[in-house]
Enzyme design. Structure first.
Site, PDB file in Angstrom:
ATOM      1  N   THR A 108       0.823  -1.225   0.000  1.00 56.60           N
ATOM      2  CA  THR A 108       0.000   0.000   0.000  1.00 56.60           C
ATOM      3  C   THR A 108       0.852   1.269   0.000  1.00 56.60           C
ATOM      4  OG1 THR A 108      -0.033   0.174   2.406  1.00 56.60           O
ATOM      5  CG2 THR A 108      -1.746  -1.203   1.395  1.00 56.60           C
ATOM      6  N   ASP A 201      16.740   2.051  -1.375  1.00 57.58           N
ATOM      7  CA  ASP A 201      16.208   1.991  -0.005  1.00 57.58           C
ATOM      8  C   ASP A 201      17.294   2.487   0.966  1.00 57.58           C
ATOM      9  OD1 ASP A 201      15.543   1.040   2.650  1.00 57.58           O
ATOM     10  OD2 ASP A 201      13.952  -0.113   1.681  1.00 57.58           O
ATOM     11  N   ASP A 204      18.017   0.294   4.218  1.00 54.78           N
ATOM     12  CA  ASP A 204      18.713  -0.961   3.915  1.00 54.78           C
ATOM     13  C   ASP A 204      20.159  -0.701   3.537  1.00 54.78           C
ATOM     14  OD1 ASP A 204      16.668  -2.653   4.484  1.00 54.78           O
ATOM     15  OD2 ASP A 204      16.000  -2.907   2.409  1.00 54.78           O
TER      16      ASP A 204
HETATM   17  C1  PRP Z   1      11.743   4.970   4.178  1.00 56.49           C
HETATM   18  C2  PRP Z   1      12.311   6.336   4.483  1.00 56.49           C
HETATM   19  C3  PRP Z   1      11.098   7.093   4.934  1.00 56.49           C
HETATM   20  C4  PRP Z   1      10.009   6.516   4.049  1.00 56.49           C
HETATM   21  C5  PRP Z   1       9.759   7.459   2.915  1.00 56.49           C
HETATM   22  O1  PRP Z   1      11.590   4.249   5.354  1.00 56.49           O
HETATM   23  O2  PRP Z   1      13.347   6.318   5.426  1.00 56.49           O
HETATM   24  O3  PRP Z   1      10.781   6.914   6.294  1.00 56.49           O
HETATM   25  O4  PRP Z   1      10.502   5.272   3.553  1.00 56.49           O
HETATM   26  O5  PRP Z   1       8.691   7.052   2.163  1.00 56.49           O
HETATM   27  P1  PRP Z   1       7.290   7.842   2.158  1.00 56.49           P
HETATM   28  O6  PRP Z   1       7.624   9.290   2.013  1.00 56.49           O
HETATM   29  O7  PRP Z   1       6.589   7.279   0.952  1.00 56.49           O
HETATM   30  O8  PRP Z   1       6.568   7.533   3.432  1.00 56.49           O
HETATM   31  P2  PRP Z   1      11.084   2.731   5.381  1.00 56.49           P
HETATM   32  O9  PRP Z   1       9.607   2.700   5.569  1.00 56.49           O
HETATM   33  O10 PRP Z   1      11.621   1.998   4.197  1.00 56.49           O
HETATM   34  O11 PRP Z   1      11.695   2.185   6.731  1.00 56.49           O
HETATM   35  P3  PRP Z   1      13.222   2.075   7.197  1.00 56.49           P
HETATM   36  O12 PRP Z   1      13.670   3.464   7.551  1.00 56.49           O
HETATM   37  O13 PRP Z   1      13.146   1.180   8.369  1.00 56.49           O
HETATM   38  O14 PRP Z   1      14.039   1.505   6.074  1.00 56.49           O
HETATM   39  N1  URA Z   2      12.138   4.997   0.943  1.00 52.40           N
HETATM   40  C1  URA Z   2      13.419   4.862   0.508  1.00 52.40           C
HETATM   41  O1  URA Z   2      14.315   4.457   1.280  1.00 52.40           O
HETATM   42  N2  URA Z   2      13.701   5.160  -0.771  1.00 52.40           N
HETATM   43  C2  URA Z   2      12.773   5.608  -1.632  1.00 52.40           C
HETATM   44  O2  URA Z   2      13.101   5.879  -2.811  1.00 52.40           O
HETATM   45  C3  URA Z   2      11.445   5.738  -1.171  1.00 52.40           C
HETATM   46  C4  URA Z   2      11.162   5.432   0.119  1.00 52.40           C
END
Ligand code: PRP
Ligand code: URA
Length: 210
Positions: A108, A201, A204
């Site tokens: 989603t 990401d 990651d």
């Molecule tokens: C990533 C990033 C933001 C989010 C951005 O985190 O660090 O928090 O995605 O995406 P959005 O603007 O569409 O919400 P993620 O949910 O991958 O978690 P992580 O930090 O644990 O990798």
């Molecule tokens: N979160 C990430 O880490 N990278 C993207 O491009 C989007 C969301």
């Protein structure tokens, strides 16, 4: 572009962003480069923190100087926000830290909350840090929590690395008063809501869980 958005044009940021974007960059170098950018953004974003006069004695004479006043709050959005909060804490070591844990659902693209550890007093300068602002879902969820718990949104500053135009539009429709410091605004989001060209990401790659 909203006048509260500051894209920091700096040679070292451009250099490190290119290394971050390179898919062949190993995690240890990704961390180093992200930390370098975070430090520069932290310096810029703290430029207008409240000050008070401070008189000291140099070895030679009295001096009327300035000192930071108050205790800002740093709010990293876990996990990837932790990559920015350490550099900010170096600049403002007296700041408190409140953690918000959010992760995007892969299908989603909506964030779900797994941690909320904020202090009671949010009516002070607040720095919300997260390297990626894609759909802005995670950022908006965090800002809604902060607002509901008493933050003054004119005192909230976002520090991020890469923004998608779609996310910035969405963010500013809800919070036009918010200030953003970032390294880049990229082209667009792909079908999986990843920023293009982006850097993949961020969490990651920073933590080596790719
Ligand atoms: C990533 C990033 C933001 C989010 C951005 O985190 O660090 O928090 O995605 O995406 P959005 O603007 O569409 O919400 P993620 O949910 O991958 O978690 P992580 O930090 O644990 O990798
Ligand atoms: N979160 C990430 O880490 N990278 C993207 O491009 C989007 C969301």
């Amino acid at each position: 572009m909203n006048q509260n958005i500051h894209i920091i044009d700096h040679a070292v940021i451009h250099d490190r962003m290119t290394i971050l974007r390179d898919k062949n960059t190993p995690s240890y170098m990704f961390r180093q480069c992200l930390n370098d950018i975070a430090l520069i953004l932290a310096v810029e974003a703290t430029r207008h923190l409240p000050m008070e006069q401070k008189r000291v004695e140099t070895p030679l004479a009295p001096y009327k100087g300035s000192a930071l006043v108050g205790t800002p709050l740093i709010v990293p959005i876990l996990r990837a926000g932790l990559a920015l909060s350490d550099s900010l804490q170096r600049i403002i070591p007296h700041a408190d830290t409140g953690h918000i844990g959010l992760a995007r659902d892969h299908d989603t693209h909506e964030p779900f909350e797994y941690l909320n550890r904020l202090p009671e007093n949010l009516d002070r300068p607040v720095f919300v840090v997260d390297p990626m602002l894609a759909t802005a879902g995670s950022m908006l969820a965090t800002l809604e929590i902060l607002k509901a718990e008493g933050a003054n949104m004119t005192q909230v500053t976002i520090i991020t690395l890469v923004c998608a135009p779609e996310g910035l539009d969405r963010l500013y429709k809800v919070f036009p008063e918010i200030t953003v410091y970032a390294a880049a605004i990229d082209s667009h989001l792909d079908d999986s809501a990843y920023i293009v060209p982006g850097l993949g990401d961020a969490g990651d790659r920073y933590f080596g869980t790719d």
